[in-house]
Scaffold this motif. Structure first.
Motif, PDB file in Angstrom:
ATOM      1  N   GLU A  38      36.253 101.895  23.261  1.00  0.00           N
ATOM      2  CA  GLU A  38      36.944 100.665  22.881  1.00  0.00           C
ATOM      3  C   GLU A  38      35.949  99.582  22.475  1.00  0.00           C
ATOM      4  O   GLU A  38      36.222  98.787  21.568  1.00  0.00           O
ATOM      5  N   VAL A  39      34.805  99.539  23.158  1.00  0.00           N
ATOM      6  CA  VAL A  39      33.754  98.586  22.784  1.00  0.00           C
ATOM      7  C   VAL A  39      33.272  98.874  21.362  1.00  0.00           C
ATOM      8  O   VAL A  39      33.146  97.967  20.528  1.00  0.00           O
ATOM      9  N   LEU A  40      33.005 100.146  21.072  1.00  0.00           N
ATOM     10  CA  LEU A  40      32.563 100.517  19.726  1.00  0.00           C
ATOM     11  C   LEU A  40      33.635 100.196  18.686  1.00  0.00           C
ATOM     12  O   LEU A  40      33.327  99.689  17.596  1.00  0.00           O
ATOM     13  N   ASN A  41      34.886 100.479  19.013  1.00  0.00           N
ATOM     14  CA  ASN A  41      35.970 100.169  18.078  1.00  0.00           C
ATOM     15  C   ASN A  41      36.035  98.672  17.793  1.00  0.00           C
ATOM     16  O   ASN A  41      36.288  98.251  16.652  1.00  0.00           O
ATOM     17  N   TYR A  42      35.815  97.862  18.831  1.00  0.00           N
ATOM     18  CA  TYR A  42      35.821  96.416  18.616  1.00  0.00           C
ATOM     19  C   TYR A  42      34.729  96.023  17.632  1.00  0.00           C
ATOM     20  O   TYR A  42      34.983  95.278  16.665  1.00  0.00           O
ATOM     21  N   TYR A  43      33.515  96.510  17.863  1.00  0.00           N
ATOM     22  CA  TYR A  43      32.413  96.112  16.987  1.00  0.00           C
ATOM     23  C   TYR A  43      32.602  96.629  15.559  1.00  0.00           C
ATOM     24  O   TYR A  43      32.232  95.949  14.593  1.00  0.00           O
ATOM     25  N   VAL A  44      33.186  97.809  15.413  1.00  0.00           N
ATOM     26  CA  VAL A  44      33.472  98.311  14.066  1.00  0.00           C
ATOM     27  C   VAL A  44      34.495  97.406  13.376  1.00  0.00           C
ATOM     28  O   VAL A  44      34.353  97.054  12.200  1.00  0.00           O
ATOM     29  N   SER A  45      35.520  97.002  14.114  1.00  0.00           N
ATOM     30  CA  SER A  45      36.571  96.174  13.511  1.00  0.00           C
ATOM     31  C   SER A  45      36.072  94.777  13.170  1.00  0.00           C
ATOM     32  O   SER A  45      36.512  94.174  12.181  1.00  0.00           O
ATOM     33  N   ILE A  46      35.147  94.255  13.974  1.00  0.00           N
ATOM     34  CA  ILE A  46      34.673  92.885  13.775  1.00  0.00           C
ATOM     35  C   ILE A  46      33.468  92.834  12.838  1.00  0.00           C
ATOM     36  O   ILE A  46      33.061  91.750  12.391  1.00  0.00           O
ATOM     37  N   ALA A  47      32.893  93.981  12.509  1.00  0.00           N
ATOM     38  CA  ALA A  47      31.641  94.024  11.745  1.00  0.00           C
ATOM     39  C   ALA A  47      31.679  93.218  10.446  1.00  0.00           C
ATOM     40  O   ALA A  47      30.717  92.495  10.145  1.00  0.00           O
ATOM     41  N   PRO A  48      32.740  93.298   9.628  1.00  0.00           N
ATOM     42  CA  PRO A  48      32.720  92.526   8.379  1.00  0.00           C
ATOM     43  C   PRO A  48      32.575  91.022   8.594  1.00  0.00           C
ATOM     44  O   PRO A  48      32.038  90.319   7.738  1.00  0.00           O
ATOM     45  N   ILE A  49      33.044  90.525   9.744  1.00  0.00           N
ATOM     46  CA  ILE A  49      32.927  89.104  10.063  1.00  0.00           C
ATOM     47  C   ILE A  49      31.609  88.808  10.767  1.00  0.00           C
ATOM     48  O   ILE A  49      30.929  87.816  10.476  1.00  0.00           O
ATOM     49  N   LEU A  50      31.222  89.671  11.694  1.00  0.00           N
ATOM     50  CA  LEU A  50      30.020  89.456  12.504  1.00  0.00           C
ATOM     51  C   LEU A  50      28.728  89.587  11.703  1.00  0.00           C
ATOM     52  O   LEU A  50      27.805  88.765  11.851  1.00  0.00           O
ATOM     53  N   LEU A  51      28.633  90.627  10.883  1.00  0.00           N
ATOM     54  CA  LEU A  51      27.352  90.963  10.252  1.00  0.00           C
ATOM     55  C   LEU A  51      26.726  89.814   9.458  1.00  0.00           C
ATOM     56  O   LEU A  51      25.511  89.592   9.563  1.00  0.00           O
ATOM     57  N   PRO A  52      27.483  89.057   8.668  1.00  0.00           N
ATOM     58  CA  PRO A  52      26.831  87.956   7.941  1.00  0.00           C
ATOM     59  C   PRO A  52      26.196  86.913   8.855  1.00  0.00           C
ATOM     60  O   PRO A  52      25.234  86.248   8.457  1.00  0.00           O
ATOM     61  N   HIS A  53      26.692  86.787  10.088  1.00  0.00           N
ATOM     62  CA  HIS A  53      26.164  85.774  11.003  1.00  0.00           C
ATOM     63  C   HIS A  53      24.888  86.225  11.714  1.00  0.00           C
ATOM     64  O   HIS A  53      24.191  85.398  12.310  1.00  0.00           O
ATOM     65  N   ILE A  54      24.585  87.526  11.665  1.00  0.00           N
ATOM     66  CA  ILE A  54      23.348  88.007  12.288  1.00  0.00           C
ATOM     67  C   ILE A  54      22.377  88.584  11.263  1.00  0.00           C
ATOM     68  O   ILE A  54      21.264  88.974  11.622  1.00  0.00           O
ATOM     69  N   ALA A  55      22.775  88.635  10.001  1.00  0.00           N
ATOM     70  CA  ALA A  55      21.917  89.202   8.966  1.00  0.00           C
ATOM     71  C   ALA A  55      20.601  88.433   8.872  1.00  0.00           C
ATOM     72  O   ALA A  55      20.580  87.197   8.942  1.00  0.00           O
ATOM     73  N   ALA A  56      19.502  89.166   8.750  1.00  0.00           N
ATOM     74  CA  ALA A  56      18.151  88.613   8.604  1.00  0.00           C
ATOM     75  C   ALA A  56      17.682  87.864   9.851  1.00  0.00           C
ATOM     76  O   ALA A  56      16.703  87.123   9.799  1.00  0.00           O
ATOM     77  N   ARG A  57      18.371  88.063  10.970  1.00  0.00           N
ATOM     78  CA  ARG A  57      17.947  87.457  12.237  1.00  0.00           C
ATOM     79  C   ARG A  57      17.503  88.571  13.188  1.00  0.00           C
ATOM     80  O   ARG A  57      18.255  89.527  13.405  1.00  0.00           O
ATOM     81  N   PRO A  58      16.306  88.484  13.755  1.00  0.00           N
ATOM     82  CA  PRO A  58      15.892  89.483  14.746  1.00  0.00           C
ATOM     83  C   PRO A  58      16.909  89.567  15.881  1.00  0.00           C
ATOM     84  O   PRO A  58      17.344  88.543  16.410  1.00  0.00           O
ATOM     85  N   VAL A  59      17.292  90.782  16.231  1.00  0.00           N
ATOM     86  CA  VAL A  59      18.381  90.984  17.187  1.00  0.00           C
ATOM     87  C   VAL A  59      17.839  91.401  18.554  1.00  0.00           C
ATOM     88  O   VAL A  59      17.163  92.422  18.685  1.00  0.00           O
ATOM     89  N   THR A  60      18.149  90.590  19.551  1.00  0.00           N
ATOM     90  CA  THR A  60      17.894  90.936  20.950  1.00  0.00           C
ATOM     91  C   THR A  60      19.203  91.428  21.545  1.00  0.00           C
ATOM     92  O   THR A  60      20.267  90.852  21.297  1.00  0.00           O
ATOM     93  N   ARG A  61      19.128  92.500  22.318  1.00  0.00           N
ATOM     94  CA  ARG A  61      20.327  93.065  22.922  1.00  0.00           C
ATOM     95  C   ARG A  61      20.258  92.953  24.440  1.00  0.00           C
ATOM     96  O   ARG A  61      19.181  92.951  25.027  1.00  0.00           O
ATOM     97  N   VAL A  62      21.430  92.883  25.062  1.00  0.00           N
ATOM     98  CA  VAL A  62      21.517  93.052  26.510  1.00  0.00           C
ATOM     99  C   VAL A  62      22.306  94.335  26.740  1.00  0.00           C
ATOM    100  O   VAL A  62      23.440  94.469  26.282  1.00  0.00           O
ATOM    101  N   ARG A  63      21.668  95.280  27.439  1.00  0.00           N
ATOM    102  CA  ARG A  63      22.235  96.616  27.608  1.00  0.00           C
ATOM    103  C   ARG A  63      22.697  96.838  29.047  1.00  0.00           C
ATOM    104  O   ARG A  63      22.019  96.460  29.991  1.00  0.00           O
ATOM    105  N   TRP A  64      23.862  97.443  29.172  1.00  0.00           N
ATOM    106  CA  TRP A  64      24.428  97.834  30.463  1.00  0.00           C
ATOM    107  C   TRP A  64      24.619  99.352  30.441  1.00  0.00           C
ATOM    108  O   TRP A  64      25.688  99.844  30.069  1.00  0.00           O
ATOM    109  N   PRO A  65      23.610 100.129  30.821  1.00  0.00           N
ATOM    110  CA  PRO A  65      23.707 101.590  30.714  1.00  0.00           C
ATOM    111  C   PRO A  65      24.883 102.196  31.472  1.00  0.00           C
ATOM    112  O   PRO A  65      25.419 103.232  31.063  1.00  0.00           O
ATOM    113  N   HIS A  66      25.287 101.550  32.574  1.00  0.00           N
ATOM    114  CA  HIS A  66      26.362 102.103  33.400  1.00  0.00           C
ATOM    115  C   HIS A  66      27.535 101.136  33.530  1.00  0.00           C
ATOM    116  O   HIS A  66      28.298 101.209  34.493  1.00  0.00           O
ATOM    117  N   GLY A  67      27.683 100.241  32.577  1.00  0.00           N
ATOM    118  CA  GLY A  67      28.787  99.299  32.610  1.00  0.00           C
ATOM    119  C   GLY A  67      28.432  98.017  33.342  1.00  0.00           C
ATOM    120  O   GLY A  67      27.380  97.900  33.981  1.00  0.00           O
TER     121      GLY A  67
END
Length: 293
Positions: A38-67
């Motif tokens: 469901e998380v992946l589906n959300y990001y796929v659905s929001i990608a057309p809106i999200l991507l222009p706002h992070i384009a050309a910006r170095p991306v830092t992630r916060v990862r939760w390997p086990h939720g």
């Protein structure tokens, strides 16, 4: 010794690339039983809106390997084993990923990256850091203050920034508070933008000492809204609009209308938004912060 099994693997086509997605049934948010799929589906659905706002910006992630019920970690560097098609840029001895298309986004989210953080500046095609093209002021309420008080402060800042010729765009953070963004022309350095944000925070504190705080001292925060001007420092990042948050609930850093903020300041219902609220919201409002691009 217990036998080790490979995690569930699903092969899918994403943006013309065949990708292996793992453990789609893994629960990432136990309180809502929200899965990695469901998380992946959300990001796929929001990608057309999200991507222009992070384009050309170095991306830092916060990862939760086990939720979100388990530990998390920040990751700035390019992930180990990253594919050659994931773009990258080296800034201050760190090699960051860049995210310009949906496959690149899905690759990072598949590594259990729930949160996407970016700076207020971009890089050129040659990897050179440019001056910031956004100003951000983070509104962090100290209990018992909450979103109502953040909304009140946001309205005060809107009036003040309007006098400077800057239009503010409100975003509820998906955590406790809000961010306010303004588009910049790129003629100020990060240090100059930081100084401007700090001066605004000091001015607001002087005018509204019972409501606003500009100092970072935590002991002073109860009942007030801390204006975090420091997120304009070149080395700092801010949660990207439309990113999920790694909190108990799958909330999102969601752009809001000023009508909503005004209602919230008057004590009407004004809450953080859940990820499953976003499709209908985007259909109604579109990208409320498109003018930042």
């Amino acid at each position: 010794m217990a036998e080790r099994h490979d995690p569930e693997i699903t092969r899918v086509d994403v943006g013309g690339r065949t990708m292996k997605l793992s453990s789609l049934s893994k629960v990432m948010y136990p309180s809502t039983e929200t899965t990695k799929g469901e998380v992946l589906n959300y990001y796929v659905s929001i990608a057309p809106i999200l991507l222009p706002h992070i384009a050309a910006r170095p991306v830092t992630r916060v990862r939760w390997p086990h939720g979100v019920a388990d530990q998390s970690f920040f990751e700035k560097n390019l992930p180990s084993g990253a594919p050659s098609w994931l773009p990258r840029v080296r800034v201050d001895d760190v090699t960051y990923p860049l995210v310009d298309d949906i496959a690149q986004l899905v690759y990072l989210v598949n590594l259990n990256s729930l949160e996407i953080h970016v700076p207020q500046w971009t890089v050129t095609e040659d990897g050179e850091r440019e001056n910031p093209n956004r100003l951000v002021i983070d509104l962090d309420p100290g209990s018992p203050a909450g979103l109502k008080e953040c909304a009140q402060v946001a309205l005060l800042l809107r009036t003040r920034l309007d006098a400077l010729g800057l239009e503010l765009f409100p975003v509820t953070s998906g955590s406790k508070g809000m961010q306010l963004y303004a588009s910049l022309g790129g003629d100020l350095t990060s240090d100059q933008v930081r100084d401007l944000a700090q001066q605004l925070a000091q001015e607001m504190t002087k005018k509204h000492p019972d409501l606003v705080l500009w100092r970072m001292t935590k002991s002073l925060r109860p009942g007030k809204v801390f204006l975090d001007w420091s997120q304009n420092v070149a080395a700092k990042t801010t949660i990207s609009p439309y990113s999920l948050r790694g909190r108990e609930l799958p909330c999102v850093a969601a752009p809001r209308t000023w009508d909503e903020v005004e209602a919230g300041a008057e004590g009407e219902r004004f809450e953080q938004m859940m990820f499953d609220d976003m499709p209908e919201r985007l259909e109604t409002h579109g990208d409320l912060i498109a003018d930042l691009l």
